[in-house]
Design a protein around this motif. Sequence first.
Motif, PDB file in Angstrom:
ATOM      1  N   ASP A 377      -1.376  21.942  33.509  1.00  0.00           N
ATOM      2  CA  ASP A 377      -1.609  20.528  33.807  1.00  0.00           C
ATOM      3  C   ASP A 377      -2.858  20.294  34.648  1.00  0.00           C
ATOM      4  OD1 ASP A 377       0.730  19.819  32.432  1.00  0.00           O
ATOM      5  OD2 ASP A 377       1.959  20.285  34.196  1.00  0.00           O
ATOM      6  N   ARG A 469      -3.198  11.005  40.053  1.00  0.00           N
ATOM      7  CA  ARG A 469      -2.895  10.958  38.618  1.00  0.00           C
ATOM      8  C   ARG A 469      -3.172  12.335  37.998  1.00  0.00           C
ATOM      9  NH1 ARG A 469      -6.205   6.237  35.908  1.00  0.00           N
ATOM     10  NH2 ARG A 469      -7.931   7.515  36.704  1.00  0.00           N
ATOM     11  N   TRP A 470      -2.511  12.590  36.876  1.00  0.00           N
ATOM     12  CA  TRP A 470      -2.774  13.809  36.120  1.00  0.00           C
ATOM     13  C   TRP A 470      -3.094  13.449  34.678  1.00  0.00           C
ATOM     14  CZ3 TRP A 470       0.536  16.384  32.380  1.00  0.00           C
ATOM     15  CH2 TRP A 470       1.696  15.656  32.066  1.00  0.00           C
ATOM     16  N   GLU A 471      -3.845  14.302  34.019  1.00  0.00           N
ATOM     17  CA  GLU A 471      -4.298  14.044  32.661  1.00  0.00           C
ATOM     18  C   GLU A 471      -3.250  14.569  31.682  1.00  0.00           C
ATOM     19  OE1 GLU A 471      -8.540  14.195  30.254  1.00  0.00           O
ATOM     20  OE2 GLU A 471      -8.023  15.851  31.608  1.00  0.00           O
ATOM     21  N   ALA A 472      -2.345  13.669  31.271  1.00  0.00           N
ATOM     22  CA  ALA A 472      -1.249  14.065  30.389  1.00  0.00           C
ATOM     23  C   ALA A 472      -1.742  14.443  29.001  1.00  0.00           C
ATOM     24  CB  ALA A 472      -0.226  12.944  30.310  1.00  0.00           C
ATOM     25  N   GLN A 476      -5.981  10.477  28.857  1.00  0.00           N
ATOM     26  CA  GLN A 476      -4.768   9.709  29.147  1.00  0.00           C
ATOM     27  C   GLN A 476      -4.231  10.122  30.527  1.00  0.00           C
ATOM     28  OE1 GLN A 476      -1.663   9.892  26.143  1.00  0.00           O
ATOM     29  NE2 GLN A 476      -0.074   9.514  27.682  1.00  0.00           N
ATOM     30  N   TRP A 477      -4.314   9.211  31.482  1.00  0.00           N
ATOM     31  CA  TRP A 477      -3.961   9.517  32.863  1.00  0.00           C
ATOM     32  C   TRP A 477      -2.651   8.846  33.244  1.00  0.00           C
ATOM     33  CZ3 TRP A 477      -6.766  12.959  35.717  1.00  0.00           C
ATOM     34  CH2 TRP A 477      -8.001  13.345  35.183  1.00  0.00           C
ATOM     35  N   GLU A 478      -1.788   9.613  33.922  1.00  0.00           N
ATOM     36  CA  GLU A 478      -0.501   9.106  34.386  1.00  0.00           C
ATOM     37  C   GLU A 478      -0.326   9.444  35.858  1.00  0.00           C
ATOM     38  OE1 GLU A 478       2.637  10.655  32.006  1.00  0.00           O
ATOM     39  OE2 GLU A 478       1.819   9.889  30.102  1.00  0.00           O
ATOM     40  N   SER A 479       0.420   8.617  36.565  1.00  0.00           N
ATOM     41  CA  SER A 479       0.686   8.871  37.980  1.00  0.00           C
ATOM     42  C   SER A 479       1.548  10.116  38.134  1.00  0.00           C
ATOM     43  CB  SER A 479       1.411   7.680  38.606  1.00  0.00           C
ATOM     44  OG  SER A 479       0.575   6.548  38.620  1.00  0.00           O
ATOM     45  N   TYR A 486       5.005  20.209  37.763  1.00  0.00           N
ATOM     46  CA  TYR A 486       3.749  20.351  37.040  1.00  0.00           C
ATOM     47  C   TYR A 486       3.323  21.817  37.097  1.00  0.00           C
ATOM     48  CZ  TYR A 486       3.899  15.314  37.619  1.00  0.00           C
ATOM     49  OH  TYR A 486       4.296  14.002  37.600  1.00  0.00           O
TER      50      TYR A 486
END
Length: 547
Positions: A377, A469-472, A476-479, A486
């Motif tokens: 991740d 945030r992480w790059e899912a 595409q970034w999600e909190s 992770y």
Amino acid sequence: MPVALHLAHMSDCHSHFDGAPLRLLTPDGQSVMRECGGYPRIATRIAQLRAEAQACATPHLFLHAGDTFQGSLYFNRFKERANATLLGQLAPDAMVIGNHEFDLGNEALRDFIRAVPFPVLAANLDNRHEPSEAQAPLRGLPNLFDAERPWLEKNLGGTRFALLGITLSQMDDIANPDPHTRFLPVEETLAQTLAAIQGAGIRHIILLSHLGIEQDKKLAERFPQLSLIVGGHTHSLLGDLSHLGISHSEPYPLWHAGVPLFHAGHSAQTLGVCRLRFDDTGRVIEADGRTEWLLWEAVAELPALTAIAPEPTLEQHLAHHYRPVLSQMASHAIATLPAPLHHQRLPDAQHPHGSELAPLVAEAMRWSTREQVGRVDFALHNAGGVRCSLEAGPITEADIAGRLLPFAIPLILYEVYGQELIDALEGAINNATDNGVVGNGSGSFPYVAGLDYRYDADAPLGKRITRLRWEAAPGQWESVAPQARYRGVSSAYTAAGKEGYMALRRTLSHPRRELGLTLADAFVRWARHQGSLTARSPLGHYQPRRA
């Protein structure tokens, strides 16, 4: 009757077996570059000094104040084996363990100690809790003088001398010892050991210290029974440094509280050399010495600095066994830099996002780990693990493993809860910027791939990461959810929770895996794939304190 002794010493060589370039300043203000030092030239000079001491029937001691591991392409490729072989040929009379000797855990240090023909000292290294099934046992090594056997006695010219070593007690925070290895408090260890030495009737006491010059000053004040301290860790230089453009420097040796302190730089460029006389109580009453620079080629405008030839046997050993591998690594470009890439640890007004290179290192870690194991991740790396900027042009494997990422530390794949990651990021930045905590250096500042964080230095302690945030998926970034898990990759140093990353210690109970890759290995693979390396849009935003 006064006791005479000839002393030579070095420290913090960091596997610079060929020495390192040195920029000299001539009296007329001209800057001159010269290669300086290296083990073959140290071997020549040590042989000369030993012969001089023998000619005047005076005992000679050659001491090493720690940190022989890490720091060069030699170590990156040959690890502790080259250090054991080459330092063994220099044959110091004793060495204290430095913090970098533990960077690869106990196994590399054990193999080094087993291989060298000289005593290795660390009186506050406590191996008494080592389990019988330990895979890399240190306890009981015949040439290791640790907490169970804290000092070494030597008869020098008919006088009994005690030699003891002391190393950093906070080793767990800055290196990578095995979990069962403990380090006792420095002053408590010295008080007990010095009492035992004096109880045995010995008054001439030499301390080998890997604590740094400021800590050595404190020990001189606290323990006046010490005859002298030979130190390392802070790469300190003493004596006349005018040839470096430094007009004000502290003398060699540096007398403090009646105890002479001896430091002699780093990178195998120099030797400290001194003729000593002691009184019957062990006090040094005369110290005539200097820091010697071992130039490959003389500079006419600096006649006080003379050139020295390499010792042929050691020079041939390096040329035959090691340099061909390094030459091959330096012979072919693996990528190109269209423009220079700058590195600095902390953001500032001129470079508000800090390093241009550290984010690329993080991306290389994530990419190379994904190639090996699949899902990763994020990557998280500390600024201090990147060592230089790079100029435009071709880059070779030698540039990466020898200059950019010279510390041969393995990568770790680990699982982390979102809250642990939030806490680790804040702790690292707090530590790097001394924000509400007493930090231990700017090297902990984090650079990331696959994460985007916001840090507000004015927010309350524990709430300074205001967004993470992480790059899912690509783009595409999600909190980051505090209770979600992770998968991240970091160096073993960072993953173990060193230098501000304490929250990552909580992940030690989670699944983790050593990848068999070093930082340099990962970057080389990624750079070959990329072909051209350019700065990228930064991830992570550091908001400093507002005036």
